[in-house]
Design an enzyme around this catalytic site. Structure first.
Site, PDB file in Angstrom:
ATOM      1  N   GLY A   1       1.158  -5.191   1.266  1.00 27.19           N
ATOM      2  CA  GLY A   1       0.194  -5.269   0.194  1.00 27.19           C
ATOM      3  C   GLY A   1       0.396  -6.114  -1.032  1.00 27.19           C
ATOM      4  O   GLY A   1      -0.274  -6.534  -1.671  1.00 27.19           O
TER       5      GLY A   1
ATOM      6  N   ASN B   1       4.732  -7.372   6.228  1.00 23.81           N
ATOM      7  CA  ASN B   1       5.662  -6.773   7.379  1.00 23.81           C
ATOM      8  C   ASN B   1       5.092  -5.647   8.009  1.00 23.81           C
ATOM      9  O   ASN B   1       5.643  -4.827   8.646  1.00 23.81           O
ATOM     10  CB  ASN B   1       7.035  -6.332   6.755  1.00 23.81           C
ATOM     11  N   GLU B   2       3.848  -5.842   8.377  1.00 23.47           N
ATOM     12  CA  GLU B   2       3.134  -4.604   8.975  1.00 23.47           C
ATOM     13  C   GLU B   2       3.539  -4.468  10.263  1.00 23.47           C
ATOM     14  O   GLU B   2       3.820  -3.312  10.758  1.00 23.47           O
ATOM     15  CB  GLU B   2       1.482  -4.977   8.805  1.00 23.47           C
TER      16      GLU B   2
ATOM     17  N   LEU C   1       0.972  -1.155   0.010  1.00 23.18           N
ATOM     18  CA  LEU C   1      -0.001   0.079   0.053  1.00 23.18           C
ATOM     19  C   LEU C   1       0.881   1.195  -0.007  1.00 23.18           C
ATOM     20  O   LEU C   1       2.013   1.107   0.696  1.00 23.18           O
ATOM     21  CB  LEU C   1      -0.927   0.071   1.076  1.00 23.18           C
TER      22      LEU C   1
HETATM   23  C1  LIG Z   1      -6.063   4.656   4.784  1.00 26.76           C
HETATM   24  C2  LIG Z   1      -6.863   4.013   5.836  1.00 26.76           C
HETATM   25  C3  LIG Z   1      -5.903   2.688   6.000  1.00 26.76           C
HETATM   26  C4  LIG Z   1      -6.380   1.993   7.257  1.00 26.76           C
HETATM   27  C5  LIG Z   1      -5.082   1.366   7.937  1.00 26.76           C
HETATM   28  C6  LIG Z   1      -5.519   0.235   8.499  1.00 26.76           C
HETATM   29  C7  LIG Z   1      -4.720  -0.626   8.623  1.00 26.76           C
HETATM   30  C8  LIG Z   1      -3.373  -0.395   8.199  1.00 26.76           C
HETATM   31  C9  LIG Z   1      -2.592  -1.752   7.740  1.00 26.76           C
HETATM   32  C10 LIG Z   1      -3.050  -1.728   6.340  1.00 26.76           C
HETATM   33  C11 LIG Z   1      -1.874  -2.898   5.825  1.00 26.76           C
HETATM   34  C12 LIG Z   1      -0.873  -2.116   5.288  1.00 26.76           C
HETATM   35  C13 LIG Z   1      -0.294  -2.785   3.970  1.00 26.76           C
HETATM   36  C14 LIG Z   1       0.740  -2.234   3.394  1.00 26.76           C
HETATM   37  O1  LIG Z   1       1.064  -2.338   2.283  1.00 26.76           O
HETATM   38  S1  LIG Z   1       1.817  -0.835   4.330  1.00 26.76           S
HETATM   39  C15 LIG Z   1       3.014  -0.525   2.918  1.00 26.76           C
HETATM   40  C16 LIG Z   1       4.154  -1.620   3.418  1.00 26.76           C
HETATM   41  N1  LIG Z   1       5.239  -1.510   2.598  1.00 26.76           N
HETATM   42  C17 LIG Z   1       6.645  -1.596   2.935  1.00 26.76           C
HETATM   43  O2  LIG Z   1       6.852  -1.470   3.986  1.00 26.76           O
HETATM   44  C18 LIG Z   1       7.465  -1.371   1.684  1.00 26.76           C
HETATM   45  C19 LIG Z   1       8.577  -0.228   2.285  1.00 26.76           C
HETATM   46  N2  LIG Z   1       9.440  -0.425   1.179  1.00 26.76           N
HETATM   47  C20 LIG Z   1      10.542  -0.915   1.051  1.00 26.76           C
HETATM   48  O3  LIG Z   1      10.838  -1.836   1.752  1.00 26.76           O
HETATM   49  C21 LIG Z   1      11.433  -0.727  -0.097  1.00 26.76           C
HETATM   50  O4  LIG Z   1      11.188   0.696  -0.636  1.00 26.76           O
HETATM   51  C22 LIG Z   1      11.067  -1.442  -1.432  1.00 26.76           C
HETATM   52  C23 LIG Z   1       9.765  -1.829  -1.685  1.00 26.76           C
HETATM   53  C24 LIG Z   1      11.864  -2.788  -0.826  1.00 26.76           C
HETATM   54  C25 LIG Z   1      12.124  -0.898  -2.399  1.00 26.76           C
HETATM   55  O5  LIG Z   1      13.540  -0.831  -1.940  1.00 26.76           O
HETATM   56  P1  LIG Z   1      14.334   0.038  -2.971  1.00 26.76           P
HETATM   57  O6  LIG Z   1      14.547  -0.280  -4.282  1.00 26.76           O
HETATM   58  O7  LIG Z   1      15.856   0.182  -2.231  1.00 26.76           O
HETATM   59  O8  LIG Z   1      13.716   1.393  -3.186  1.00 26.76           O
HETATM   60  P2  LIG Z   1      13.443   2.858  -2.100  1.00 26.76           P
HETATM   61  O9  LIG Z   1      13.344   2.205  -0.588  1.00 26.76           O
HETATM   62  O10 LIG Z   1      14.708   3.659  -2.289  1.00 26.76           O
HETATM   63  O11 LIG Z   1      12.085   3.712  -2.482  1.00 26.76           O
HETATM   64  C26 LIG Z   1      12.088   4.049  -3.394  1.00 26.76           C
HETATM   65  C27 LIG Z   1      11.117   5.229  -3.143  1.00 26.76           C
HETATM   66  O12 LIG Z   1       9.954   4.672  -3.041  1.00 26.76           O
HETATM   67  C28 LIG Z   1       9.307   5.018  -1.747  1.00 26.76           C
HETATM   68  N3  LIG Z   1       8.518   3.958  -1.620  1.00 26.76           N
HETATM   69  C29 LIG Z   1       8.588   2.679  -1.073  1.00 26.76           C
HETATM   70  N4  LIG Z   1       7.816   1.852  -0.590  1.00 26.76           N
HETATM   71  C30 LIG Z   1       6.602   2.899  -0.518  1.00 26.76           C
HETATM   72  C31 LIG Z   1       5.328   2.645   0.041  1.00 26.76           C
HETATM   73  N5  LIG Z   1       4.945   1.346   0.257  1.00 26.76           N
HETATM   74  N6  LIG Z   1       4.147   3.633  -0.255  1.00 26.76           N
HETATM   75  C32 LIG Z   1       4.934   4.916  -0.784  1.00 26.76           C
HETATM   76  N7  LIG Z   1       6.157   5.002  -1.263  1.00 26.76           N
HETATM   77  C33 LIG Z   1       7.206   3.899  -1.045  1.00 26.76           C
HETATM   78  C34 LIG Z   1      10.399   5.253  -1.109  1.00 26.76           C
HETATM   79  O13 LIG Z   1       9.881   6.368  -0.043  1.00 26.76           O
HETATM   80  C35 LIG Z   1      11.368   5.915  -1.934  1.00 26.76           C
HETATM   81  O14 LIG Z   1      10.784   7.114  -2.258  1.00 26.76           O
HETATM   82  P3  LIG Z   1      11.836   8.570  -2.485  1.00 26.76           P
HETATM   83  O15 LIG Z   1      12.640   8.216  -3.666  1.00 26.76           O
HETATM   84  O16 LIG Z   1      10.831   9.695  -2.900  1.00 26.76           O
HETATM   85  O17 LIG Z   1      12.528   8.708  -1.143  1.00 26.76           O
END
Ligand SMILES: CCCCC/C=C\CCCC/C=C/C(=O)SCCNC(=O)CCNC(=O)[C@H](O)C(C)(C)COP(=O)(O)OP(=O)(O)OC[C@H]1O[C@@H](n2cnc3c(N)ncnc32)[C@H](O)[C@@H]1OP(=O)(O)O
Length: 657
Positions: free
Chosen positions: A472, A496-497, A427
């Protein structure tokens, strides 16, 4: 709006959209989010009881997204929700008065309407409701609750309700999708599919203005003369237009069947000659790259596929894809006429004699390529840098999936990424902070919609995980039928939430548990583990690992394997014979004699193979079965004997699978 919003007839036990075919494992709804929390009213085991259904009446109203009895939202808000879903989120104020999603009361007689084909939400069928014809406001208004698959196993676009209006002068009936139906006095057929019995309507002269044709000339029947903005030269939203995909759309009229000319309405020119409908011959829909009324991002409509020089234009030459090579048509059992003979329709066949047809469409975030010859689409996520699941992405995902769902040429989807090293980062975190409550609600709704659509898809879904896939992203993979991951240990996957200090919603958890089992899920969720590919394989989170360069080929091979199976993959459908209340089955391609049929999405008379539980079999009194089967790819040919009309009674006896 026509789904099951008020006024809801008494005979609708609950919303038809609650008839999806999964079992409920969790609570009916999550508490406290303030948004529509669709519960996971079903979960699935690894064995994938795809066709199993639970009758609508078993689902509480609260479960249904179209429920009008939402304790959370209240009737008004729930009504809006219905509208939102049926009109694809188009704000009511922005919709033209002719929008089919605007309130057309269930009891309203159909007057000269055509065309919601391909437009409604994709609703799954259910036992006991598929194909039921119910009396409407008048003796000749019949409503078909649910349309799922036709006897060929092709999905039939399910308008939530269908109204049939008899046109006795022509000996045919017109439904509210503008499709001609033939009647035999005992039941109706739509596209060759028996849709039910119902009272024989008394003749009445009904003014009709348009009809669905088999393509060719005429006033773009599938658009619905009065319903589609594009029809009137206005903007037709890709979401509302039933033919959003280059000339495809839904052909509900039997191919090649004689059809009567529609009565002309004053001021409306009569349509041209009716011609056999073929996707390749279908006229281009009006292209509207963007819709001024759509709240969604611009969605370019693909151009029509070019008409191959091999295929002369209609109507002079019959469509080459409409004719069945003799060797592919299984001989019907004695006394059973193939549908093509009985109803003048050629069975649908794989287009093997023709060059492979490939179509593609793309939006901002997702590229979709459809290989028609294989019946397989590839959805490539292309939202750099990390394919995060933003509201836009989720919206486009759902639209793309729905388009494929509605495309009869597509039976399977491979999900993969066009961004190197990342499948999806989950997400979009930026959508979850600093936004309005309404935005949160919309975003969360979109997350759930994505999951529901994917989970409940009738297509075979394979995730080709070619990069990291946290949270997600992992959910997307989990929601597919099969997961293949690139064997790069740098790629990780998991929920990994916990590491982010948030809790995976229970339906994330349920989906995870279904795949990896309880204990592994428990520890993995508590630790918020991201599992490197080899470990993910070891714990069963992904089904297999392959070198990245072989991922695509392997996914394709797996898909073929799935599509070759009876049932969901759609290779085999059975038409059962019902004699003296017993179902009799004769084996078929890939089907053991004595294995039985399901009361699943096949609808009345069309019984999906191989999924009937013992209990249902017992309830049906189904001993020694005899059925006529035909591979879906070869087209299902079989005529239901009159006794088949007794099947609805059996369905009600079975009470669903
Ligand atoms: C609105 C109501 C919600 C209700 C809420 C209720 C419950 C909440 C639970 C909901 C369940 C949640 C599910 C999810 O999916 S939460 C998201 C979890 N995702 C992560 O933890 C992933 C985090 N990211 C990473 O681990 C890494 O970025 C990577 C995907 C492995 C890629 O690594 P790498 O190639 O080294 O790239 P960067 O880390 O440098 O990232 C590049 C840019 O992308 C941005 N980024 C990364 N992930 C996200 C994301 N999930 N959302 C938005 N943006 C993301 C990152 O910040 C970098 O941006 P930048 O270049 O501007 O710094």
């Amino acid at each position: 709006m026509r789904c099951c919003s008020p006024p809801r007839p008494a005979w609708v036990p609950t919303c038809s959209s609650s008839t999806r075919s999964r079992r409920s494992t969790g609570p009916a709804r999550a508490a406290g989010t303030g948004a529509w929390d669709w519960p996971p009213w079903r979960s699935r085991s690894r064995s994938r009881q795809r066709g199993s259904t639970i009758p609508a009446m078993l689902l509480p109203d609260a479960v249904c997204p179209h429920s009008t009895a939402s304790p959370r939202l209240g009737p008004r808000a729930a009504g809006d929700e219905v509208h939102r879903r049926c009109c694809r989120g188009q704000p009511r104020e922005l919709l033209p008065a002719s929008c089919p999603g605007m309130a057309v009361p269930l009891g309203e007689p159909e007057r000269g309407r055509a065309g919601r084909a391909g437009q409604g939400r994709t609703e799954r069928g259910s036992a006991g409701q598929d194909g039921m014809v119910q009396g409407g406001a008048g003796p000749w208004d019949h409503r078909i609750i649910k349309v799922g698959k036709d006897p060929q196993g092709h999905r039939v676009q399910p308008a939530p309700t269908t109204t049939i209006t008899p046109n006795p002068e022509q000996g045919a009936w017109l439904n509210n999708k503008g499709a001609w139906l033939s009647g035999n006095g005992r039941g109706l057929t739509e596209g060759g599919w028996l849709i039910g019995g119902g009272p024989t309507p008394r003749p009445r002269r009904v003014p009709l203005t348009s009809r669905a044709g088999n393509g060719g000339s005429g006033p773009r029947p599938l658009h619905g003369a009065d319903r589609c903005g594009a029809q009137r030269g206005g903007a037709c939203s890709a979401l509302l237009c039933p033919r959003g995909w280059g000339g495809g759309g839904l052909a509900t009229a039997p191919r090649g069947s004689p059809s009567p000319p529609p009565p002309a309405r004053r001021g409306v020119p009569p349509p041209g000659p009716r011609v056999p409908r073929c996707p390749l011959h279908a006229p281009c829909p009006p292209v509207s790259p963007t819709s001024p009324v759509s709240p969604y991002p611009p969605y370019p409509r693909p151009p029509c596929p070019p008409i191959s020089p091999h295929i002369p234009p209609p109507p002079q030459t019959p469509c080459p894809r409409g004719a069945a090579p003799p060797h592919l048509t299984p001989p019907p059992p004695p006394g059973v006429l193939p549908l093509s003979q009985a109803w003048g329709r050629a069975p649908r066949l794989p287009p093997s004699p023709l060059p492979a047809q490939r179509r593609a469409f793309s939006n901002n975030k997702i590229l979709v390529e459809l290989d028609e010859s294989a019946g397989v689409a590839t959805m490539k996520f292309k939202s750099p840098p990390v394919n995060s699941l933003s509201l836009d992405f989720l919206t486009e995902f759902c639209i793309s999936l729905e388009k494929l769902e509605n495309d009869r040429a597509c039976r399977g989807v491979i999900l993969t990424s066009a961004v190197p090293k990342i499948f999806s980062s989950g997400l979009d975190i930026t959508e979850m902070c600093g936004k309005s409550t309404e935005h949160y609600a919309e975003f969360w709704r979109a997350v759930q919609e994505m999951w529901l659509r994917l989970y409940s898809s009738n297509m075979v879904t394979v995730a080709a995980v070619n990069g990291s896939s946290p949270a997600g992203g992992c959910l997307i993979a989990l929601t597919c039928d099969y997961r293949i991951m690139a064997e790069n240990p740098k790629f990780s996957i998991g929920l990994n939430e916990a590491q982010l200090g948030i809790v995976a919603p229970f339906w994330f958890k349920d989906t995870f548990v279904n795949v990896v089992g309880h204990r592994v899920a428990e520890s993995s969720l508590q630790l918020g583990s991201l599992h490197p590919a080899p470990e993910a394989h070891r714990i069963g989170l992904v089904d297999e690992l392959v070198p990245e360069e072989k991922l695509k080929d392997r996914a394709t091979a797996v898909m073929q394997q799935w599509l070759a199976l009876p049932g969901k993959g759609g290779t085999s459908w059975a038409v059962t014979e019902c004699r003296n209340g017993d179902l009799t089955c004769v084996g078929g391609p890939g089907i053991e004699a004595g294995s039985c049929v399901s009361v699943g999405t096949g609808g009345v008379g069309g019984w999906e193979v191989g999924k009937l539980s013992k209990a249902v079999r017992a309830a049906l009194g189904c001993e020694g079965c005899a059925w006529h089967t035909a591979g879906r790819s070869a087209g299902c040919a079989g005529r239901l004997p009159p006794a088949q009309l007794a099947v609805p009674a059996l369905l009600s006896r079975a009470g669903g699978a």
